[in-house]
Design an enzyme around this catalytic site. Structure first.
Site, PDB file in Angstrom:
ATOM      1  N   ASN A  18       0.792  -1.227   0.000  1.00 16.59           N
ATOM      2  CA  ASN A  18       0.000   0.000   0.000  1.00 16.59           C
ATOM      3  C   ASN A  18       0.825   1.278   0.000  1.00 16.59           C
ATOM      4  O   ASN A  18       0.285   2.374  -0.178  1.00 16.59           O
ATOM      5  CB  ASN A  18      -0.960   0.021   1.198  1.00 16.59           C
ATOM      6  CG  ASN A  18      -0.226   0.041   2.522  1.00 16.59           C
ATOM      7  OD1 ASN A  18       0.458  -0.928   2.860  1.00 16.59           O
ATOM      8  ND2 ASN A  18      -0.349   1.119   3.283  1.00 16.59           N
ATOM      9  N   GLY A  30       5.216   3.110  -0.227  1.00 19.27           N
ATOM     10  CA  GLY A  30       6.652   2.960  -0.358  1.00 19.27           C
ATOM     11  C   GLY A  30       7.080   2.042  -1.481  1.00 19.27           C
ATOM     12  O   GLY A  30       6.528   2.059  -2.585  1.00 19.27           O
ATOM     13  N   ASP A  81      -2.600  -9.911   6.917  1.00 25.18           N
ATOM     14  CA  ASP A  81      -1.728  -9.683   8.070  1.00 25.18           C
ATOM     15  C   ASP A  81      -0.682 -10.791   8.021  1.00 25.18           C
ATOM     16  O   ASP A  81      -0.974 -11.954   8.317  1.00 25.18           O
ATOM     17  CB  ASP A  81      -2.534  -9.753   9.365  1.00 25.18           C
ATOM     18  CG  ASP A  81      -1.675  -9.561  10.613  1.00 25.18           C
ATOM     19  OD1 ASP A  81      -0.425  -9.539  10.487  1.00 25.18           O
ATOM     20  OD2 ASP A  81      -2.245  -9.454  11.713  1.00 25.18           O
ATOM     21  N   SER A  89      17.974  -7.048   3.039  1.00 25.31           N
ATOM     22  CA  SER A  89      18.735  -5.827   3.285  1.00 25.31           C
ATOM     23  C   SER A  89      20.213  -6.168   3.394  1.00 25.31           C
ATOM     24  O   SER A  89      20.578  -7.273   3.805  1.00 25.31           O
ATOM     25  CB  SER A  89      18.261  -5.175   4.588  1.00 25.31           C
ATOM     26  OG  SER A  89      19.138  -4.129   4.976  1.00 25.31           O
ATOM     27  N   TYR A 116      16.465  -6.156  13.406  1.00 29.26           N
ATOM     28  CA  TYR A 116      16.292  -6.042  11.957  1.00 29.26           C
ATOM     29  C   TYR A 116      17.399  -6.807  11.237  1.00 29.26           C
ATOM     30  O   TYR A 116      17.141  -7.536  10.274  1.00 29.26           O
ATOM     31  CB  TYR A 116      16.311  -4.565  11.563  1.00 29.26           C
ATOM     32  CG  TYR A 116      16.047  -4.301  10.095  1.00 29.26           C
ATOM     33  CD1 TYR A 116      14.762  -4.357   9.578  1.00 29.26           C
ATOM     34  CD2 TYR A 116      17.092  -3.981   9.231  1.00 29.26           C
ATOM     35  CE1 TYR A 116      14.515  -4.105   8.235  1.00 29.26           C
ATOM     36  CE2 TYR A 116      16.850  -3.719   7.885  1.00 29.26           C
ATOM     37  CZ  TYR A 116      15.563  -3.787   7.402  1.00 29.26           C
ATOM     38  OH  TYR A 116      15.317  -3.550   6.072  1.00 29.26           O
ATOM     39  N   THR A 130      11.886   6.076   2.242  1.00 32.79           N
ATOM     40  CA  THR A 130      10.540   5.628   2.590  1.00 32.79           C
ATOM     41  C   THR A 130      10.234   6.089   4.003  1.00 32.79           C
ATOM     42  O   THR A 130      11.128   6.561   4.721  1.00 32.79           O
ATOM     43  CB  THR A 130      10.417   4.089   2.508  1.00 32.79           C
ATOM     44  OG1 THR A 130      11.259   3.497   3.514  1.00 32.79           O
ATOM     45  CG2 THR A 130      10.842   3.575   1.137  1.00 32.79           C
ATOM     46  N   ASP A 131       8.985   5.910   4.419  1.00 31.29           N
ATOM     47  CA  ASP A 131       8.644   6.386   5.761  1.00 31.29           C
ATOM     48  C   ASP A 131       9.275   5.526   6.860  1.00 31.29           C
ATOM     49  O   ASP A 131       9.365   5.958   8.001  1.00 31.29           O
ATOM     50  CB  ASP A 131       7.129   6.489   5.949  1.00 31.29           C
ATOM     51  CG  ASP A 131       6.418   5.149   5.844  1.00 31.29           C
ATOM     52  OD1 ASP A 131       7.078   4.119   5.600  1.00 31.29           O
ATOM     53  OD2 ASP A 131       5.178   5.130   5.996  1.00 31.29           O
ATOM     54  N   ASN A 154      12.323   4.940   7.173  1.00 26.73           N
ATOM     55  CA  ASN A 154      13.565   5.614   7.569  1.00 26.73           C
ATOM     56  C   ASN A 154      13.443   7.146   7.493  1.00 26.73           C
ATOM     57  O   ASN A 154      14.450   7.833   7.371  1.00 26.73           O
ATOM     58  CB  ASN A 154      14.749   5.125   6.722  1.00 26.73           C
ATOM     59  CG  ASN A 154      14.560   5.363   5.232  1.00 26.73           C
ATOM     60  OD1 ASN A 154      13.933   6.335   4.821  1.00 26.73           O
ATOM     61  ND2 ASN A 154      15.108   4.479   4.417  1.00 26.73           N
TER      62      ASN A 154
END
Length: 306
Positions: A18, A20, A67, A172, A230, A263-264, A266
């Site tokens: 939805n 990013g 979810d 990542s 992370y 993106t939001d 970061n």
């Protein structure tokens, strides 16, 4: 079941679609003629994202609630895909959390604060303003690793029903094994011939126990920097990706680091746009038939996981 014209098209599921990078992945896949099922946990935001894509002329995008941390939600999505398409060609596990909270003064425009700083300096600034709790670490493993696993397990039979199934796990460079302080853990996570998914599950529990007990460094986990959970979650995803590729050689299964994107997650401190990051993910998803499997892509190039 869809009509023949639609069934001939490739079908993709994108988690966390939805906003990013996930939203850009949906946009780019749809623009290449792929039927896209955009999934998100928030129904309102997911449906609004689909409407925006429709308004831009991309009509072959639909929303389905998901979810990733709930196996029953993943099973519901699998039922929907099976009934509507009978197969799945591409699964992109993009949904994730950072596992930390940034304490940032939002009264000053962030771009003013970051003016003149390069990407590494912006990242260091963000790290200096971030804190991580055990509860956030637990959520990070539950969503990033187990969520990826739950969705993959639910949709695996549908990927196998495709003539050329693709699975892309968004990872990542923070998941590289160089961040681990213990050689034994590094070697075990890199020993794909002997590593099992059950062992990765166990590792996630051991990590959380060591986190709670203050034993991270002594037991070989990343411990000297921020975003510890992370890093572990993405390292486990890389291991899981390689095991799945070994176990299911008929599929193309890879993980990809899309780059440090704005993106939001970061606070838009990244050096690449979400569109650029998504481009790497889509490239891996649409590799030629017979392309690599079981590898880690650093953006567009195959790279070591260590």
């Amino acid at each position: 079941m869809e009509n023949n014209a639609t069934s001939e098209k490739r079908v993709a599921v994108v988690t966390g679609g939805n906003k990013g990078i996930g939203l850009e992945v949906c946009r780019q896949l749809a623009s290449k003629g792929v039927v896209v099922v955009l999934t998100a946990r928030d129904e309102t935001r997911g449906a609004e994202a689909v409407l925006r894509l429709h308004a831009s002329g991309l009509s072959d995008v639909m929303y389905h609630n998901l979810d990733v941390s709930d196996p029953s939600s993943a099973a519901c999505l699998a039922d929907f895909i099976e009934n509507k398409f009978g197969k799945l060609d591409i699964l992109i596990n993009n949904a994730g959390v950072i596992g930390a909270t940034a304490d940032i003064d939002t009264t000053a425009p962030l771009q003013d604060v970051l003016a003149g700083k390069d990407a590494m300096e912006r990242l260091q600034w963000l790290l200096q303003h971030s804190t991580e709790t055990y509860q956030e670490a637990e959520e990070c493993l539950r969503i990033n690793y187990f969520g990826t696993k739950y969705v993959t397990e639910a949709l695996l039979p549908l990927l196998q029903a495709s003539t050329d199934g693709r699975l892309v796990n968004v990872s990542s460079n923070y998941g590289l094994l160089r961040y681990f302080s213990g050689e034994d853990l590094k070697q075990e996570l890199n020993d794909i011939e002997n590593l099992t998914i059950q062992r990765i599950d166990e590792m996630s529990r051991l990590f959380l126990n060591d986190y709670k007990d203050g034993q991270l460094k002594s037991h070989g986990w990343p411990a000297d920097a921020e975003y510890i959970a992370y890093k572990v979650s993405k390292a486990l995803i890389n291991g899981y990706t390689r095991i799945m590729a070994k176990n299911f050689p008929a599929l193309r299964i890879n993980s990809v680091h899309p780059g440090y994107c704005m993106t939001d997650i970061n606070y838009d401190t990244g050096e690449l746009t979400a569109e650029e990051g998504a481009g790497s993910i889509v490239m891996v998803a649409l590799l030629p038939v017979g392309g690599p499997t079981g590898v880690f892509f650093y953006r567009n190039d195959v790279a070591p996981v260590v």
